[in-house]
Scaffold this motif. Structure first.
Motif, short mmCIF file in Angstrom:
data_model
loop_
_atom_site.label_atom_id
_atom_site.label_comp_id
_atom_site.label_asym_id
_atom_site.label_seq_id
_atom_site.Cartn_x
_atom_site.Cartn_y
_atom_site.Cartn_z
N GLN A 1 -3.51 3.97 -4.13
CA GLN A 1 -3.14 3.72 -2.74
C GLN A 1 -3.67 2.37 -2.28
N ILE B 1 0.56 8.72 -6.17
CA ILE B 1 0.63 8.86 -4.71
C ILE B 1 -0.67 9.44 -4.14
N PRO C 1 -6.58 7.63 -4.36
CA PRO C 1 -6.96 6.53 -3.45
C PRO C 1 -7.02 5.18 -4.14
#
Length: 287
Positions: free
Chosen positions: A65, A59, A62
């Motif tokens: 993500q 989570i 980056p």
């Protein structure tokens, strides 16, 4: 002999199927969830402790993500294109006479008879720098350099649309088959235009098929592995290929399991939200 149903009859009848799917699907999912809660050491392997560190890493990183954003962006884009192609195609199929309908339905569903890997490899040959697309573009004078859609977002989108649009057509066509032609004839007899009949009668009754087809296409795209792995390669990873790499490349099974669980949770959350949103919106529009 009495045939009266007891209150427990539905549960008793569905119990074998529920137990079968629980063993076949539920057990691996529970094992994956439990695996994701362990830590991993590159020297010692999977540890016996319990931690949410893998989820925090996925989570908060980056890199992951971006992969999740690319995956769901691809799923959304493929779903929109499949709706734009599949709904009109299903509508045309429902209006054909039975003979031509059978022929064109076979053409639409024909790709499902071929392995998704074989179809994707065909697109890879078409998209490659020395493929048909590149040769045609150079022959037509669009450029002297080879044209390639391999390892591009566009290439993955085209290949996935080709793979998944039959699911949209099947879902919408099944809903259109349930429409009573007399309801449309009654609207025409009352002076309604074709667009009014399409918007007020046909489309609302086809919405269950559009909704179910969209959910199927979105879920299959978000979890797709073979097509993104071949067309996107390592340059454009999606969640499924990222989990695969964690399992087989770095051997970090707990992190790969955490990625898979988060993909499942995000998929369920998006699909449920979409389902409720669409039903609420169209309930207001077609009141």
């Amino acid at each position: 002999m009495s045939t009266e149903k007891t209150p427990n009859t539905p549960y008793l009848l569905t119990a074998p199927g529920v137990l079968f799917f629980a063993a076949l699907l539920g057990a691996p999912m529970i094992m994956t969830l439990l695996l994701s809660l362990h830590s991993y050491d590159f020297n010692l392997g999977v540890q016996s402790d319990w931690t949410f560190g893998n989820y925090a890493e996925v989570i908060g990183d980056p890199y992951f993500q971006k992969i999740f954003g690319r995956t769901f962006g691809l799923a959304l884009w493929v779903t929109v294109i499949c709706v734009a192609i599949g709904v009109p195609e299903a509508y045309v199929l429902s209006r054909l006479n039975p003979r031509w309908r059978s022929i064109f339905l076979l053409i639409v569903l024909g790709p499902l008879l071929i392995s998704v890997v074989v179809r994707t490899l065909g697109w890879a040959l078409f998209f490659g720098g020395s493929g048909i697309l590149s040769m045609v573009s150079q022959a037509l004078g669009f450029g002297d350099e080879p044209v390639s859609l391999m390892f591009t977002f566009t290439g993955m989108t085209i290949a996935l649309v080709h793979v998944l649009v039959p699911f949209m057509v099947i879902s919408v066509w099944a809903s259109l088959q349930k429409i009573d032609p007399q309801s449309e004839d009654a609207a025409y007899s009352l002076g309604a235009s074709k667009m009014t009949v399409l918007r007020r009668i046909t489309l609302p009754q086809a919405m269950p098929g559009i909704l179910s087809g969209s959910i199927i296409v979105f879920a299959l795209t978000a979890s797709a592995f073979a097509t993104p792995a071949i067309i996107g390669g390592r340059r454009l990873k999606v969640v499924a290929t990222a989990a695969y790499d964690e399992y087989l490349s770095t051997l970090n099974w707990p992190l790969g399991a955490a990625i898979a669980v988060l993909l499942l949770i995000a998929n369920i959350a998006i699909i449920v939200s979409y389902n409720k949103l669409v039903e609420r919106r169209f309930a207001k529009v077609f009141e």
